[in-house]
Design a protein around this motif. Sequence first.
Motif, mmCIF file in Angstrom:
data_model
loop_
_atom_site.group_PDB
_atom_site.id
_atom_site.type_symbol
_atom_site.label_atom_id
_atom_site.label_comp_id
_atom_site.label_asym_id
_atom_site.label_seq_id
_atom_site.Cartn_x
_atom_site.Cartn_y
_atom_site.Cartn_z
ATOM 1 N N MET A 1 0.861 -1.175 0.000
ATOM 2 C CA MET A 1 0.000 0.000 0.000
ATOM 3 C C MET A 1 0.907 1.237 0.000
ATOM 4 S SD MET A 1 -2.992 1.097 2.718
ATOM 5 C CE MET A 1 -3.567 -0.553 2.825
ATOM 6 N N THR A 2 0.658 2.113 -0.937
ATOM 7 C CA THR A 2 1.493 3.301 -1.065
ATOM 8 C C THR A 2 0.988 4.427 -0.170
ATOM 9 O OG1 THR A 2 0.194 4.255 -2.848
ATOM 10 C CG2 THR A 2 1.950 2.707 -3.484
ATOM 11 N N ASP A 3 1.866 5.374 0.096
ATOM 12 C CA ASP A 3 1.476 6.541 0.894
ATOM 13 C C ASP A 3 0.370 7.329 0.203
ATOM 14 O OD1 ASP A 3 3.277 5.942 2.901
ATOM 15 O OD2 ASP A 3 4.839 7.283 2.138
ATOM 16 N N ASP A 4 0.423 7.406 -1.123
ATOM 17 C CA ASP A 4 -0.611 8.121 -1.875
ATOM 18 C C ASP A 4 -1.969 7.443 -1.715
ATOM 19 O OD1 ASP A 4 -1.409 10.227 -3.701
ATOM 20 O OD2 ASP A 4 -1.661 8.628 -5.186
ATOM 21 N N PHE A 5 -1.989 6.105 -1.771
ATOM 22 C CA PHE A 5 -3.239 5.368 -1.585
ATOM 23 C C PHE A 5 -3.793 5.618 -0.186
ATOM 24 C CE2 PHE A 5 -5.627 1.702 -0.108
ATOM 25 C CZ PHE A 5 -6.548 1.549 -1.112
ATOM 26 N N ARG A 6 -2.945 5.547 0.831
ATOM 27 C CA ARG A 6 -3.387 5.792 2.216
ATOM 28 C C ARG A 6 -3.972 7.191 2.366
ATOM 29 N NH1 ARG A 6 1.827 3.253 4.071
ATOM 30 N NH2 ARG A 6 1.239 1.118 4.542
ATOM 31 N N ARG A 7 -3.268 8.186 1.806
ATOM 32 C CA ARG A 7 -3.737 9.569 1.918
ATOM 33 C C ARG A 7 -5.100 9.731 1.265
ATOM 34 N NH1 ARG A 7 -3.877 13.282 -1.551
ATOM 35 N NH2 ARG A 7 -2.406 12.336 -2.995
ATOM 36 N N LYS A 8 -5.269 9.188 0.064
ATOM 37 C CA LYS A 8 -6.550 9.301 -0.640
ATOM 38 C C LYS A 8 -7.661 8.563 0.112
ATOM 39 C CE LYS A 8 -4.692 10.084 -5.226
ATOM 40 N NZ LYS A 8 -4.506 9.550 -6.574
ATOM 41 N N HIS A 9 -7.328 7.404 0.660
ATOM 42 C CA HIS A 9 -8.330 6.650 1.436
ATOM 43 C C HIS A 9 -8.771 7.460 2.660
ATOM 44 C CE1 HIS A 9 -10.553 3.359 3.144
ATOM 45 N NE2 HIS A 9 -9.891 3.523 4.276
ATOM 46 N N LEU A 10 -7.821 8.010 3.393
ATOM 47 C CA LEU A 10 -8.174 8.816 4.566
ATOM 48 C C LEU A 10 -8.997 10.037 4.182
ATOM 49 C CD1 LEU A 10 -4.901 8.590 6.675
ATOM 50 C CD2 LEU A 10 -7.104 7.487 7.131
ATOM 51 N N GLU A 11 -8.687 10.640 3.051
ATOM 52 C CA GLU A 11 -9.485 11.774 2.585
ATOM 53 C C GLU A 11 -10.921 11.352 2.302
ATOM 54 O OE1 GLU A 11 -7.322 13.276 -0.779
ATOM 55 O OE2 GLU A 11 -5.840 14.292 0.486
ATOM 56 N N ARG A 12 -11.113 10.162 1.693
ATOM 57 C CA ARG A 12 -12.474 9.666 1.421
ATOM 58 C C ARG A 12 -13.216 9.388 2.729
ATOM 59 N NH1 ARG A 12 -9.730 6.812 -2.707
ATOM 60 N NH2 ARG A 12 -9.617 4.961 -1.391
ATOM 61 N N VAL A 13 -12.537 8.794 3.694
ATOM 62 C CA VAL A 13 -13.162 8.508 4.992
ATOM 63 C C VAL A 13 -13.551 9.815 5.673
ATOM 64 C CG1 VAL A 13 -12.797 7.559 7.297
ATOM 65 C CG2 VAL A 13 -12.050 6.266 5.295
ATOM 66 N N GLU A 14 -12.650 10.776 5.695
ATOM 67 C CA GLU A 14 -12.952 12.068 6.324
ATOM 68 C C GLU A 14 -14.117 12.769 5.626
ATOM 69 O OE1 GLU A 14 -9.154 13.993 6.207
ATOM 70 O OE2 GLU A 14 -8.458 12.941 8.016
ATOM 71 N N ALA A 15 -14.186 12.694 4.302
ATOM 72 C CA ALA A 15 -15.300 13.302 3.557
ATOM 73 C C ALA A 15 -16.614 12.609 3.897
ATOM 74 C CB ALA A 15 -15.028 13.247 2.054
ATOM 75 N N THR A 16 -16.588 11.290 4.032
ATOM 76 C CA THR A 16 -17.794 10.539 4.388
ATOM 77 C C THR A 16 -18.265 10.926 5.784
ATOM 78 O OG1 THR A 16 -17.167 8.700 2.961
ATOM 79 C CG2 THR A 16 -18.753 8.219 4.715
ATOM 80 N N ILE A 17 -17.324 11.038 6.718
ATOM 81 C CA ILE A 17 -17.681 11.437 8.088
ATOM 82 C C ILE A 17 -18.254 12.851 8.088
ATOM 83 C CG2 ILE A 17 -16.768 11.962 10.379
ATOM 84 C CD1 ILE A 17 -14.757 9.632 9.916
ATOM 85 N N ALA A 18 -17.650 13.744 7.321
ATOM 86 C CA ALA A 18 -18.155 15.124 7.248
ATOM 87 C C ALA A 18 -19.572 15.165 6.684
ATOM 88 C CB ALA A 18 -17.215 15.981 6.393
ATOM 89 N N GLN A 19 -19.866 14.308 5.711
ATOM 90 C CA GLN A 19 -21.185 14.317 5.078
ATOM 91 C C GLN A 19 -22.245 13.602 5.910
ATOM 92 O OE1 GLN A 19 -21.239 12.738 1.096
ATOM 93 N NE2 GLN A 19 -23.424 13.101 0.839
#
Length: 68
Positions: A1-19
Amino acid sequence: MTDDFRRKHLERVEATIAQFGWAVQGVFPREGGEDIPFSYTVGLHDHGLPELLVFTLPPDLGVRLLND
């Protein structure tokens, strides 16, 4: 798992929590492995609720159950 994949995944999780106020993460067993699938919530604690975890359900079913 790359750092870029982790960052994008965390961004999606944070966006879902925000919504929606929380997110549910399904964890698949390794291919060919005997791992047990599980799903868990992230973000319910911010609403004064416990985080939830279910084992042995396929991740798609665990995610639906926890979102209900």
